[in-house]
Design a protein around this motif. Structure first.
Motif, short mmCIF file in Angstrom:
data_model
loop_
_atom_site.label_atom_id
_atom_site.label_comp_id
_atom_site.label_asym_id
_atom_site.label_seq_id
_atom_site.Cartn_x
_atom_site.Cartn_y
_atom_site.Cartn_z
N LEU A 128 18.91 -14.34 -8.99
CA LEU A 128 17.94 -14.24 -10.08
C LEU A 128 18.43 -13.18 -11.07
N GLN A 187 7.47 -11.55 -16.14
CA GLN A 187 7.81 -12.91 -15.74
C GLN A 187 8.44 -12.97 -14.35
N ILE A 188 9.22 -11.96 -14.02
CA ILE A 188 9.94 -12.02 -12.75
C ILE A 188 9.01 -11.83 -11.56
N GLU A 221 6.28 -13.35 -11.06
CA GLU A 221 5.90 -14.71 -10.64
C GLU A 221 7.02 -15.38 -9.85
N LYS A 222 8.27 -15.06 -10.19
CA LYS A 222 9.42 -15.71 -9.55
C LYS A 222 9.69 -15.18 -8.15
#
Length: 312
Positions: free
Chosen positions: A53, A64-65, A67-68
């Motif tokens: 990632l 955002q990350i 959520e990942k």
């Protein structure tokens, strides 16, 4: 088990997390491992059967990350920044392992004592103890195949045997004086290949070798150049760890930093100054004395003697 490994520091720091990757894959072969790092990890960690990632540390990207990564059960972070601690906390990952010297370390569920006296590879591996892992694979490892080596040899018309010199660093106080590097280049017996980034091209013109590759390689090519060499001589910077991870011995010439911080070569050797002000700090930006004496303390003949000893 889904495990997240977070290291968003510099190239050398990521190379020295590869023992973590190897140890996790060996001890937990069914684990799904995700690595978060700067975008260069896509090229650096090529060959590892893990999810990568890339993360550029942007403000919006930091949200955002979350959520990942939130689906992971375990997060392991050698990185000690406040941003890292906050992102991992807000991700809701139930088991978060970090060092006790991390900023906002109380946000980790498990804190491991950071010990400067250990090599960085060993220090990082201590983060696996809360997972019950105690059998470690210590050696860093990067993958470069023979085809990549042959391509760079042909592209840059490299000699059959050579020594790589890496004189530059992101931190200028880590650099040995250019005068000393030129003296070393002039007196070493094997052909010399000089490497570095695009922002140092002008300074690198001082080198006389016909294999001046400063600013000319991408990351995969740099790895292939290093991997095909006999020896790497560098300031306290990532090519030392790249070399070792590719099975090549390296010599670190210390100036403001020191082997005491645990970033010395695992294969090869190092030379360091013995001054009242040494060492300065792990990543120094300003000379505390204004003398810059550490940049001249190690002498070229000392480096040559060590190089010949390793090469023989």
């Amino acid at each position: 088990m889904k495990i997240l490994l977070w290291q968003t520091a510099y190239l050398g720091d990521v190379v020295l997390t590869t023992p973590l990757i190897r140890t996790i894959l060996h001890n937990l072969p069914d684990a799904e491992l995700t690595f978060v790092g700067r975008p260069f990890i896509v090229d650096l960690l090529k060959g590892y059967p893990i999810k990568l990632l890339p993360f550029s540390k942007g403000f919006i990207e930091s949200f955002q990350i979350i959520e990942k990564i939130k689906e992971n059960q375990v997060a392991i972070s050698p990185h000690v920044s406040m941003r890292t601690a906050l992102i991992l906390f807000f991700s809701g990952i139930p088991k978060r392992v970090g060092f006790d010297r991390s900023e906002l370390s109380f946000l980790y569920t498990h804190r491991v004592r950071h010990r400067w006296e250990l090599h960085e590879a060993d220090r990082n591996l201590e983060l696996l103890r809360p997972l019950g892992i105690t059998r470690f694979i210590r050696r860093p490892l990067l993958y470069v195949d023979e085809e990549e080596r042959q391509k760079v040899k042909e592209k840059f018309k490299l000699p059959q045997e050579y020594v790589v010199i890496s004189p530059f660093s992101n931190f200028r106080l880590k650099e040995w004086s250019l005068k000393n590097w030129l003296e070393l280049e002039k007196n070493i017996d094997l052909p010399v290949v000089v490497v570095g980034t695009k922002d140092r091209v002008e300074e690198a013109r001082a080198f006389k070798t016909q294999w001046n590759l400063v600013g000319s390689t991408n990351l995969r090519e740099l790895l292939a150049v290093i991997g095909a060499s006999k020896l790497v001589v560098s300031c306290d910077s990532s090519p030392v760890h790249m070399a070792n991870a590719l099975g090549v011995p390296a010599i670190t010439i210390y100036t403001s930093t020191s082997s005491r911080y645990g970033f010395y070569p695992l294969m090869g050797g190092y030379l360091e100054p013995y001054l009242p002000c040494s060492p300065c700090s792990p990543n120094p930006k300003v000379c505390k004395t204004g003398s810059y004496a550490c940049k001249e303390a190690v002498k070229p003949n000392q480096v040559l003697e060590m190089a010949y000893r390793i090469l023989s």
